[in-house]
Scaffold this active site. Structure first.
Site, short mmCIF file in Angstrom:
data_model
loop_
_atom_site.label_atom_id
_atom_site.label_comp_id
_atom_site.label_asym_id
_atom_site.label_seq_id
_atom_site.Cartn_x
_atom_site.Cartn_y
_atom_site.Cartn_z
N HIS A 311 0.85 -1.18 0.00
CA HIS A 311 0.00 0.00 0.00
C HIS A 311 0.88 1.23 0.00
CE1 HIS A 311 -3.15 2.83 1.10
NE2 HIS A 311 -3.99 1.92 0.63
N ASP A 369 -7.99 -5.44 -0.04
CA ASP A 369 -8.48 -6.13 -1.23
C ASP A 369 -8.16 -7.61 -1.23
OD1 ASP A 369 -9.61 -3.90 -2.31
OD2 ASP A 369 -7.71 -3.21 -3.11
N1 CMC Z 1 4.34 -7.41 -5.00
C1 CMC Z 1 5.71 -7.42 -5.12
N2 CMC Z 1 6.48 -6.34 -4.89
C2 CMC Z 1 5.87 -5.21 -4.54
C3 CMC Z 1 4.47 -5.13 -4.40
C4 CMC Z 1 3.70 -6.29 -4.63
N3 CMC Z 1 2.39 -6.25 -4.51
N4 CMC Z 1 4.14 -3.85 -4.04
C5 CMC Z 1 5.27 -3.17 -3.96
N5 CMC Z 1 6.33 -3.99 -4.26
C6 CMC Z 1 7.75 -3.63 -4.20
C7 CMC Z 1 8.19 -2.81 -5.39
O1 CMC Z 1 8.68 -3.61 -6.45
C8 CMC Z 1 9.27 -1.95 -4.79
O2 CMC Z 1 10.45 -2.72 -4.66
P1 CMC Z 1 11.92 -2.05 -4.85
O3 CMC Z 1 12.01 -1.05 -3.72
O4 CMC Z 1 12.85 -3.18 -4.72
O5 CMC Z 1 11.92 -1.42 -6.20
C9 CMC Z 1 8.78 -1.65 -3.39
O6 CMC Z 1 7.93 -2.78 -3.07
C10 CMC Z 1 7.96 -0.37 -3.26
O7 CMC Z 1 6.94 -0.39 -4.25
P2 CMC Z 1 6.32 0.90 -4.95
O8 CMC Z 1 5.75 0.50 -6.27
O9 CMC Z 1 7.33 2.01 -4.94
O10 CMC Z 1 5.17 1.26 -3.91
P3 CMC Z 1 3.96 2.23 -4.19
O11 CMC Z 1 3.65 2.87 -2.91
O12 CMC Z 1 4.20 3.11 -5.37
O13 CMC Z 1 2.80 1.20 -4.63
C11 CMC Z 1 0.90 -0.16 -4.62
C12 CMC Z 1 1.75 0.86 -3.85
C13 CMC Z 1 -0.38 -0.46 -3.82
C14 CMC Z 1 0.48 0.41 -5.99
C15 CMC Z 1 1.75 -1.45 -4.81
O14 CMC Z 1 2.10 -1.98 -3.55
C16 CMC Z 1 1.03 -2.50 -5.66
O15 CMC Z 1 1.10 -2.44 -6.89
N6 CMC Z 1 0.30 -3.48 -4.99
C17 CMC Z 1 -0.48 -4.44 -5.71
C18 CMC Z 1 -1.81 -3.80 -6.11
C19 CMC Z 1 -2.74 -3.63 -4.94
O16 CMC Z 1 -2.96 -4.53 -4.15
N7 CMC Z 1 -3.35 -2.43 -4.88
C20 CMC Z 1 -4.39 -2.14 -3.86
C21 CMC Z 1 -4.04 -0.99 -2.97
S1 CMC Z 1 -5.18 -0.93 -1.58
C22 CMC Z 1 -6.66 -0.42 -2.25
C23 CMC Z 1 -6.68 0.98 -2.71
O17 CMC Z 1 -6.31 1.90 -1.95
O18 CMC Z 1 -7.12 1.22 -3.86
#
Ligand code: CMC
Length: 435
Positions: A311, A369
């Site tokens: 998240h 989710d």
């Molecule tokens: N699986 C594997 N690796 C992950 C995941 C995941 N679900 N989420 C983040 N990471 C890793 C990412 O690769 C990165 O690694 P590194 O630092 O080595 O490059 C690190 O964790 C930080 O990730 P980020 O993309 O910079 O984090 P963010 O804050 O931009 O993204 C997120 C948040 C929710 C978009 C992401 O965690 C994700 O894509 N999760 C899966 C989709 C999901 O479940 N979304 C629902 C969010 S809750 C409901 C809502 O609010 O809508």
């Protein structure tokens, strides 16, 4: 650029080369203070750069507070764990008015919402223009956008009373439209709302009853749906809420602004994650294949992510996920679902991911989710409806945030700036002379 906090507690000093500027610090009631950079461009000729808004507060708000490190979520100061025991319309009242209602205010609010549940009969004609296999989110975006055509002249957004009527209309009609989107997709007749039922029971009936049979609402299941609505009702300045605020900042029709929020919510990184999480569990297929998928999620060269994990704000357990997990078990228990293979995969996936160094280091916990998908499937909703239910619940948050923005005296049209890295000025060459 060097910005450091000066001795004065209410300002920060920004130094660029030999010049320094004092920037006011604004204090919130809880949570991080903010450095007010509104005059920065005028003073320095520079913008700040923060793609993805990871360090930018886009507005002042009194509605929802999240502490992502501590796993705290408050609506108007009340913890989500306590509100999960209330009912959804009480939560709506709280989000819209700022205080919990008295019994008389609650009864009046329930009455007002209930008396707006029907949609104009012409709306059903729009539905019939869609292919039956259209994604219900595309149908919802379109039908909520279409509401603006019915309530444009009657919605003067400068009038507080009309703003409240528009808000109540939106909360009242969204379950009707969501259920119509579902019924249309399975080729069943639309079911009109039944006003002696509570909000969640009415929605279940509009989705699952047919005119040829009596439908009896199961109170445990309607309670579960009501709780899912409470958990999703608002989440401060996330992507879809910011979209609604930005669209609304131009003075656009509120129903059209909510349609913009629904479009934003649809993406798999936001509201589409519950649908994506369940598809992923199906793709994994069996517990013994979990390590393969964990490895894929960790592989930087593989775009695969564990859906339902991670998240932007919660770097501790999502407090909604805990309540959702309990609700999920209640629903499965009530329906007598003991051996759900997807649930087995979910439980094992969670266990492994919570121990894995990659996920622990990055603070990637299951989010709401992860469990909502399994619960909604058990309740009988197809995966394509999951994000529709999220949109239904979030509508109160969107409209409450829209109202707060319109009522903020400092409100101006939202207009982000950019770091331009394209071509510098050059002359147009007619096509015949181009090489
Ligand atoms: N699986 C594997 N690796 C992950 C995941 C995941 N679900 N989420 C983040 N990471 C890793 C990412 O690769 C990165 O690694 P590194 O630092 O080595 O490059 C690190 O964790 C930080 O990730 P980020 O993309 O910079 O984090 P963010 O804050 O931009 O993204 C997120 C948040 C929710 C978009 C992401 O965690 C994700 O894509 N999760 C899966 C989709 C999901 O479940 N979304 C629902 C969010 S809750 C409901 C809502 O609010 O809508």
């Amino acid at each position: 650029m060097d910005a450091s906090q000066s001795n004065a507690p209410n300002s920060a000093t920004l130094t660029i080369g030999d010049e320094s500027w004092e920037l006011p610090i604004l204090n919130g009631t809880i949570g991080p203070d903010v450095i007010d950079i509104a005059k920065l461009y005028g003073q320095t000729g520079m913008f700040t750069y923060d793609p993805g808004f990871t360090s930018t507060a886009s507005c002042e708000s009194q509605i929802t507070y999240i502490d992502g490190d501590e796993g705290v979520l408050l609506y108007r100061g009340y913890p989500i764990e306590q509100l999960a025991e209330s009912d959804f319309l009480e939560t709506c009242y709280l989000l819209l008015y700022g205080e919990l209602p008295t019994a008389a205010q609650k009864a009046d609010f329930d009455y007002r919402v209930t008396r707006h549940t029907m949609v104009h009969e012409q709306m059903s004609r729009f539905f019939h223009g869609f292919r039956r296999d259209a994604h219900p989110m595309s149908v919802l975006v379109a039908s909520v956008g279409a509401l603006s055509a019915f309530y444009h002249d009657s919605t003067d957004i400068s009038d507080p009373q009309q703003r409240m009527i528009a808000s109540i209309r939106m909360i009242a009609k969204i379950p009707t439209l969501a259920a119509m989107a579902y019924k249309y997709s399975i080729g069943q007749p639309f079911v009109y709302p039944k006003n002696d039922l509570d909000y969640a029971s009415n929605f279940l009936r509009m989705c699952f009853s047919v005119p040829c049979e009596e439908y009896k609402v199961n109170p445990i299941l309607s309670r579960a749906i009501d709780r899912i609505f409470i958990l999703h009702a608002d989440h401060e300045q996330n992507a879809s809420t910011s979209t609604v605020r930005l669209a609304g900042s131009s003075g656009a029709n509120p129903f059209a602004c909510i349609a913009a929020g629904i479009a934003c919510l649809w993406g798999p990184a936001h509201g589409g994650a519950n649908e994506a999480a369940l598809k992923m569990l199906g793709e994994i297929g069996s517990v013994d294949r979990i390590p393969e998928f964990i490895n894929r999620a960790k592989d930087k060269n593989d775009p695969f992510r564990l859906m339902g994990f991670g998240h932007r704000v919660y770097k501790n357990y999502d407090p909604r996920a805990k309540i959702m997990q309990r609700t999920c078990h209640e629903v499965l228990g009530e329906l007598g679902i003991k051996d759900d293979p997807l649930l087995d995969i979910a439980v094992e996936l969670e266990r492994i991911a919570l121990q894995d160094e990659y996920f622990v280091e990055r603070k990637l916990y299951p989010n709401i989710d992860f469990y909502s998908g399994i619960t909604l499937r058990a309740l009988g909703f197809p995966t394509s409806m999951f994000t529709v239910l999220f949109a239904l619940a979030r509508t109160v948050g969107w409209i409450g945030q829209w109202k707060e923005m319109i009522e903020d005296p400092s409100q101006r049209i939202g207009r982000p700036r950019q770091l331009y890295t394209g071509a510098t000025q050059r002359d147009y060459v007619p096509i015949a002379r181009r090489k």
